[in-house]
Design a protein around this motif. Structure first.
Motif, PDB file in Angstrom:
ATOM      1  N   PRO A   8       0.830  -1.205   0.000  1.00  0.00           N
ATOM      2  CA  PRO A   8       0.000   0.000   0.000  1.00  0.00           C
ATOM      3  C   PRO A   8       0.865   1.257   0.000  1.00  0.00           C
ATOM      4  CG  PRO A   8       0.005  -1.016   2.164  1.00  0.00           C
ATOM      5  CD  PRO A   8       0.774  -1.928   1.259  1.00  0.00           C
ATOM      6  N   ASP A   9       0.311   2.339  -0.532  1.00  0.00           N
ATOM      7  CA  ASP A   9       1.062   3.595  -0.527  1.00  0.00           C
ATOM      8  C   ASP A   9       0.878   4.304   0.818  1.00  0.00           C
ATOM      9  OD1 ASP A   9      -1.486   4.651  -0.616  1.00  0.00           O
ATOM     10  OD2 ASP A   9      -1.244   5.611  -2.573  1.00  0.00           O
ATOM     11  N   ASP A  11      -0.628   7.040   1.663  1.00  0.00           N
ATOM     12  CA  ASP A  11      -1.991   7.491   1.975  1.00  0.00           C
ATOM     13  C   ASP A  11      -2.857   6.342   2.471  1.00  0.00           C
ATOM     14  OD1 ASP A  11      -1.389  10.098   1.277  1.00  0.00           O
ATOM     15  OD2 ASP A  11      -1.992   9.825  -0.817  1.00  0.00           O
ATOM     16  N   ALA A  12      -2.687   5.154   1.896  1.00  0.00           N
ATOM     17  CA  ALA A  12      -3.475   3.996   2.333  1.00  0.00           C
ATOM     18  C   ALA A  12      -3.096   3.606   3.758  1.00  0.00           C
ATOM     19  CB  ALA A  12      -3.265   2.815   1.383  1.00  0.00           C
ATOM     20  N   ALA A  15      -4.559   6.062   6.105  1.00  0.00           N
ATOM     21  CA  ALA A  15      -6.006   5.849   6.193  1.00  0.00           C
ATOM     22  C   ALA A  15      -6.316   4.651   7.086  1.00  0.00           C
ATOM     23  CB  ALA A  15      -6.597   5.649   4.798  1.00  0.00           C
ATOM     24  N   TRP A  16      -5.503   3.614   7.016  1.00  0.00           N
ATOM     25  CA  TRP A  16      -5.735   2.442   7.871  1.00  0.00           C
ATOM     26  C   TRP A  16      -5.551   2.812   9.348  1.00  0.00           C
ATOM     27  CZ3 TRP A  16      -2.457  -1.646   4.780  1.00  0.00           C
ATOM     28  CH2 TRP A  16      -3.129  -1.966   3.593  1.00  0.00           C
ATOM     29  N   ARG A  30      -6.215  -5.003   7.939  1.00  0.00           N
ATOM     30  CA  ARG A  30      -5.283  -4.692   6.842  1.00  0.00           C
ATOM     31  C   ARG A  30      -3.925  -4.242   7.393  1.00  0.00           C
ATOM     32  NH1 ARG A  30      -9.724  -1.470   3.375  1.00  0.00           N
ATOM     33  NH2 ARG A  30     -10.673  -3.279   2.371  1.00  0.00           N
TER      34      ARG A  30
END
Length: 189
Positions: A8-9, A11-12, A15-16, A30
């Protein structure tokens, strides 16, 4: 951030972590799937055995779940924040391991023995005899004895406090001891 398709990048990841702050179990799952193996490998590289690394990884992930609202993406990336938690957990474990274990046989850790009734009675009698002997001393000697033994002042401190020469303080204390010895038995002193 570029990498393998399953990576994931930034930002992901952020967000997690934000999802964890809102108690989103899917976001945590995740995050766990992505970071748990990486944290465990990181801890193993820091000379942590496999079982301890596994336990610390679980503790780190639990800390992330509980403290996700403290994450600030303006200060660090999610990866940096998470690995800092893991590093700090490892440091804490190393500090705990470096502390010597308490010896249960250490005399200072043992409860104090109860005073036998006859010893308590003798101590009370001895205290009464000492009080009576102190009453026979001149007032200035009693004041100096109290300052020296009850207040714990040195001879110099007593001299300064009472405005007396040091030699006078010493001679008055010596005279007080001589009078106390004369008025008490050897067992009382």
């Amino acid at each position: 951030m570029t990498g393998p398709p399953d990576t994931p990048d930034r930002d992901a990841l952020n967000a997690w972590v934000s999802g964890c702050a809102n108690k989103d179990r899917t976001a945590f799952a995740r995050l766990f799937a992505h970071f748990a193996p990486r944290i465990k490998n990181y801890l193993k590289r820091l000379a942590t055995d496999d079982a301890a690394a596994e336990d610390m990884t679980q503790e780190v992930m639990l800390t992330i779940w509980r403290k996700a609202e403290l994450f600030d993406p303006r200060q660090a990336s999610a990866s940096t924040w998470i690995f800092r938690i893991a590093r700090n957990r490892r440091i804490d474990a190393a500090r705990r391991a470096a502390k010597p274990a308490l010896d249960p046989e250490e005399p200072l850790l043992q409860p104090t023995a109860e005073t036998a009734p006859d010893d308590a009675a003798h101590a009370g009698e001895r205290e009464a005899r000492v009080r009576e002997a102190l009453k026979a001393l001149p007032g200035e000697q009693v004041v100096l004895l109290r300052l020296a033994f009850f207040d714990g002042l040195s001879h110099t401190e007593i001299a300064e406090r009472e405005g007396l020469p040091l030699g006078t303080v010493k001679s008055r204390l010596r005279l007080a001891f001589d009078k106390l010895r004369g008025g008490l038995d050897a067992d009382d002193i």
